[in-house]
Design a protein around this motif. Structure first.
Motif, PDB file in Angstrom:
ATOM      1  N   PRO A  59       0.809  -1.228   0.000  1.00  0.00           N
ATOM      2  CA  PRO A  59       0.000   0.000   0.000  1.00  0.00           C
ATOM      3  C   PRO A  59       0.835   1.269   0.000  1.00  0.00           C
ATOM      4  O   PRO A  59       0.449   2.270  -0.619  1.00  0.00           O
ATOM      5  CB  PRO A  59      -0.819  -0.116   1.297  1.00  0.00           C
ATOM      6  CG  PRO A  59      -0.844  -1.572   1.610  1.00  0.00           C
ATOM      7  CD  PRO A  59       0.478  -2.101   1.135  1.00  0.00           C
ATOM      8  N   ALA A  60       1.976   1.256   0.701  1.00  0.00           N
ATOM      9  CA  ALA A  60       2.815   2.455   0.766  1.00  0.00           C
ATOM     10  C   ALA A  60       3.361   2.811  -0.612  1.00  0.00           C
ATOM     11  O   ALA A  60       3.431   3.979  -0.988  1.00  0.00           O
ATOM     12  CB  ALA A  60       3.966   2.239   1.747  1.00  0.00           C
ATOM     13  N   LEU A  61       3.738   1.793  -1.388  1.00  0.00           N
ATOM     14  CA  LEU A  61       4.246   2.054  -2.733  1.00  0.00           C
ATOM     15  C   LEU A  61       3.120   2.497  -3.661  1.00  0.00           C
ATOM     16  O   LEU A  61       3.312   3.373  -4.519  1.00  0.00           O
ATOM     17  CB  LEU A  61       4.937   0.809  -3.288  1.00  0.00           C
ATOM     18  CG  LEU A  61       6.225   0.397  -2.569  1.00  0.00           C
ATOM     19  CD1 LEU A  61       6.752  -0.912  -3.129  1.00  0.00           C
ATOM     20  CD2 LEU A  61       7.286   1.479  -2.690  1.00  0.00           C
ATOM     21  N   LYS A  62       1.942   1.911  -3.489  1.00  0.00           N
ATOM     22  CA  LYS A  62       0.791   2.321  -4.309  1.00  0.00           C
ATOM     23  C   LYS A  62       0.470   3.791  -4.082  1.00  0.00           C
ATOM     24  O   LYS A  62       0.145   4.530  -5.015  1.00  0.00           O
ATOM     25  CB  LYS A  62      -0.424   1.460  -3.969  1.00  0.00           C
ATOM     26  CG  LYS A  62      -0.358   0.027  -4.451  1.00  0.00           C
ATOM     27  CD  LYS A  62      -1.619  -0.718  -4.064  1.00  0.00           C
ATOM     28  CE  LYS A  62      -1.573  -2.169  -4.526  1.00  0.00           C
ATOM     29  NZ  LYS A  62      -2.796  -2.918  -4.121  1.00  0.00           N
ATOM     30  N   LYS A  63       0.560   4.212  -2.822  1.00  0.00           N
ATOM     31  CA  LYS A  63       0.254   5.606  -2.489  1.00  0.00           C
ATOM     32  C   LYS A  63       1.222   6.558  -3.173  1.00  0.00           C
ATOM     33  O   LYS A  63       0.879   7.686  -3.523  1.00  0.00           O
ATOM     34  CB  LYS A  63       0.306   5.794  -0.971  1.00  0.00           C
ATOM     35  CG  LYS A  63      -0.240   7.119  -0.487  1.00  0.00           C
ATOM     36  CD  LYS A  63      -0.328   7.158   1.024  1.00  0.00           C
ATOM     37  CE  LYS A  63      -0.925   8.485   1.486  1.00  0.00           C
ATOM     38  NZ  LYS A  63      -1.052   8.527   2.986  1.00  0.00           N
ATOM     39  N   ARG A  64       2.454   6.101  -3.364  1.00  0.00           N
ATOM     40  CA  ARG A  64       3.466   6.923  -4.054  1.00  0.00           C
ATOM     41  C   ARG A  64       3.444   6.691  -5.563  1.00  0.00           C
ATOM     42  O   ARG A  64       4.328   7.136  -6.272  1.00  0.00           O
ATOM     43  CB  ARG A  64       4.854   6.589  -3.487  1.00  0.00           C
ATOM     44  CG  ARG A  64       5.027   6.967  -2.028  1.00  0.00           C
ATOM     45  CD  ARG A  64       6.275   6.332  -1.435  1.00  0.00           C
ATOM     46  NE  ARG A  64       7.464   6.650  -2.215  1.00  0.00           N
ATOM     47  CZ  ARG A  64       8.515   5.845  -2.313  1.00  0.00           C
ATOM     48  NH1 ARG A  64       8.525   4.670  -1.709  1.00  0.00           N
ATOM     49  NH2 ARG A  64       9.566   6.212  -3.018  1.00  0.00           N
ATOM     50  N   LYS A  65       2.405   5.938  -6.019  1.00  0.00           N
ATOM     51  CA  LYS A  65       2.227   5.635  -7.440  1.00  0.00           C
ATOM     52  C   LYS A  65       3.396   4.823  -8.001  1.00  0.00           C
ATOM     53  O   LYS A  65       3.804   4.971  -9.158  1.00  0.00           O
ATOM     54  CB  LYS A  65       2.006   6.909  -8.249  1.00  0.00           C
ATOM     55  CG  LYS A  65       0.806   7.722  -7.784  1.00  0.00           C
ATOM     56  CD  LYS A  65       0.525   8.876  -8.718  1.00  0.00           C
ATOM     57  CE  LYS A  65      -0.621   9.740  -8.192  1.00  0.00           C
ATOM     58  NZ  LYS A  65      -1.853   8.991  -7.932  1.00  0.00           N
ATOM     59  N   ILE A  66       3.983   3.972  -7.128  1.00  0.00           N
ATOM     60  CA  ILE A  66       4.998   3.011  -7.558  1.00  0.00           C
ATOM     61  C   ILE A  66       4.336   1.650  -7.547  1.00  0.00           C
ATOM     62  O   ILE A  66       3.943   1.140  -6.502  1.00  0.00           O
ATOM     63  CB  ILE A  66       6.218   3.019  -6.622  1.00  0.00           C
ATOM     64  CG1 ILE A  66       6.872   4.412  -6.621  1.00  0.00           C
ATOM     65  CG2 ILE A  66       7.225   1.956  -7.046  1.00  0.00           C
ATOM     66  CD1 ILE A  66       7.992   4.548  -5.619  1.00  0.00           C
ATOM     67  N   SER A  67       4.189   1.044  -8.694  1.00  0.00           N
ATOM     68  CA  SER A  67       3.368  -0.154  -8.794  1.00  0.00           C
ATOM     69  C   SER A  67       4.142  -1.464  -8.765  1.00  0.00           C
ATOM     70  O   SER A  67       3.555  -2.525  -8.596  1.00  0.00           O
ATOM     71  CB  SER A  67       2.540  -0.105 -10.086  1.00  0.00           C
ATOM     72  OG  SER A  67       3.391  -0.020 -11.211  1.00  0.00           O
ATOM     73  N   GLY A  68       5.471  -1.417  -8.905  1.00  0.00           N
ATOM     74  CA  GLY A  68       6.216  -2.670  -8.997  1.00  0.00           C
ATOM     75  C   GLY A  68       5.844  -3.366 -10.293  1.00  0.00           C
ATOM     76  O   GLY A  68       5.502  -2.732 -11.290  1.00  0.00           O
ATOM     77  N   ALA A  69       5.905  -4.687 -10.301  1.00  0.00           N
ATOM     78  CA  ALA A  69       5.499  -5.435 -11.487  1.00  0.00           C
ATOM     79  C   ALA A  69       3.992  -5.306 -11.676  1.00  0.00           C
ATOM     80  O   ALA A  69       3.228  -5.250 -10.712  1.00  0.00           O
ATOM     81  CB  ALA A  69       5.898  -6.901 -11.342  1.00  0.00           C
ATOM     82  N   THR A  70       3.556  -5.260 -12.924  1.00  0.00           N
ATOM     83  CA  THR A  70       2.137  -5.036 -13.192  1.00  0.00           C
ATOM     84  C   THR A  70       1.306  -6.313 -13.090  1.00  0.00           C
ATOM     85  O   THR A  70       0.097  -6.242 -12.952  1.00  0.00           O
ATOM     86  CB  THR A  70       1.962  -4.422 -14.589  1.00  0.00           C
ATOM     87  OG1 THR A  70       2.605  -5.267 -15.562  1.00  0.00           O
ATOM     88  CG2 THR A  70       2.586  -3.034 -14.640  1.00  0.00           C
ATOM     89  N   HIS A  71       1.956  -7.448 -13.150  1.00  0.00           N
ATOM     90  CA  HIS A  71       1.227  -8.709 -13.077  1.00  0.00           C
ATOM     91  C   HIS A  71       1.889  -9.617 -12.041  1.00  0.00           C
ATOM     92  O   HIS A  71       3.082  -9.546 -11.801  1.00  0.00           O
ATOM     93  CB  HIS A  71       1.200  -9.409 -14.436  1.00  0.00           C
ATOM     94  CG  HIS A  71       0.558  -8.599 -15.520  1.00  0.00           C
ATOM     95  ND1 HIS A  71      -0.803  -8.395 -15.586  1.00  0.00           N
ATOM     96  CD2 HIS A  71       1.098  -7.920 -16.562  1.00  0.00           C
ATOM     97  CE1 HIS A  71      -1.080  -7.638 -16.637  1.00  0.00           C
ATOM     98  NE2 HIS A  71       0.064  -7.337 -17.242  1.00  0.00           N
ATOM     99  N   GLY A  72       1.092 -10.470 -11.457  1.00  0.00           N
ATOM    100  CA  GLY A  72       1.631 -11.395 -10.475  1.00  0.00           C
ATOM    101  C   GLY A  72       0.701 -12.576 -10.308  1.00  0.00           C
ATOM    102  O   GLY A  72      -0.311 -12.701 -11.001  1.00  0.00           O
TER     103      GLY A  72
END
Length: 252
Positions: A59-72
């Motif tokens: 959630p912390a990365l999502k809030k900073r608009k950092i999504s990581g890999a797009t699929h999992g």
């Protein structure tokens, strides 16, 4: 290397590394990524990609608009939830698996005569291992910097529990129950002389300002009153943990 599905054990160890490697250092040249890849018979690229898959759930990365890999995979969500349901249990299990896969051993165990009353060898080893995991995860989340002062000297940094170690067993090793603080502010936090509010502001206790406020108190404590801490890149402190400290530990 032939492709094959990730096992639960491999995913648990991968999440362990996700917690302990700063997000910006998750790449194929990271020594920890290379070590795990060799241990489980995968490429560094596959391991780093798996760690990026976990980032998409943070959630912390999502809030900073950092999504990581797009699929999992769904299995990654299950491991994420498994850790968050009982950090104390999964931290130790993941450390045990990592040690086994990498051919390491746990920290040296104390001799029986050194055991505190009522403590077993297994309990002491478990505590030591989990404390090591917690420290690594918290310092990684804060980029190896004190969240109040910005101090970067590792020997002077502590992973401070927001809710004390003995109060909430399941969240003892939850990085969201931690702050990276220098040794002085860690002690002040533990004693209740300062706290961090749910909006991530430092609040100094009136007891710290009682009587004559000398230059040292002003410079080391008072000037940080009402300052917003430097937030972590992930594992932002849980509001319920901060409220506990505000209400139960802080000398208001």
């Amino acid at each position: 290397m032939p492709r094959h599905d990730w096992t639960r054990e491999e995913l648990i160890v991968a999440f362990n590394l996700y917690c302990k490697i700063p997000f910006g250092r998750i790449h194929i040249r990271n020594p920890l990524v290379i070590e795990l890849a060799k241990a489980i018979g995968r490429t560094p690229s596959a391991v780093s990609w798996k760690l990026a898959n976990f980032a998409r759930l943070d959630p912390a990365l999502k809030k900073r608009k950092i999504s990581g890999a797009t699929h999992g995979a769904r299995a990654e969500i299950e491991i994420w939830n498994e850790f968050n349901d009982d950090w104390e249990k999964l931290s130790f299990e993941s450390e045990r698996l990592l040690q086994k896969m990498a051919g390491r051993i746990f920290p040296a165990e104390a001799e029986p005569e050194e055991f505190p009353e009522g403590r077993t060898r297994e309990t002491l080893v478990r505590t030591r291992v989990n404390q090591g995991f917690f420290r690594a995860a918290v310092l990684a989340a804060y980029g190896g910097r004190c969240c109040i002062t910005g101090l970067r000297i590792p020997q002077l940094l502590n992973a401070s529990h927001i809710v004390p170690w003995g109060v909430d067993v399941k969240n003892r090793t939850n990085p969201r129950n931690g702050l990276c603080l220098n040794a002085l502010h860690d002690r002040a936090f533990d004693c209740g002389l300062l706290t961090v509010t749910p909006d991530l502001r430092v609040r100094l206790s009136p007891k710290a300002k009682a009587g004559k406020v000398d230059e040292a108190v002003q410079e080391l404590l008072c000037r940080f009153d009402d300052v917003v801490i430097s937030p972590p890149s992930r594992f932002v402190p849980d509001v319920k943990f901060l409220r506990y400290h505000n209400e139960q530990v802080f000398l208001s």
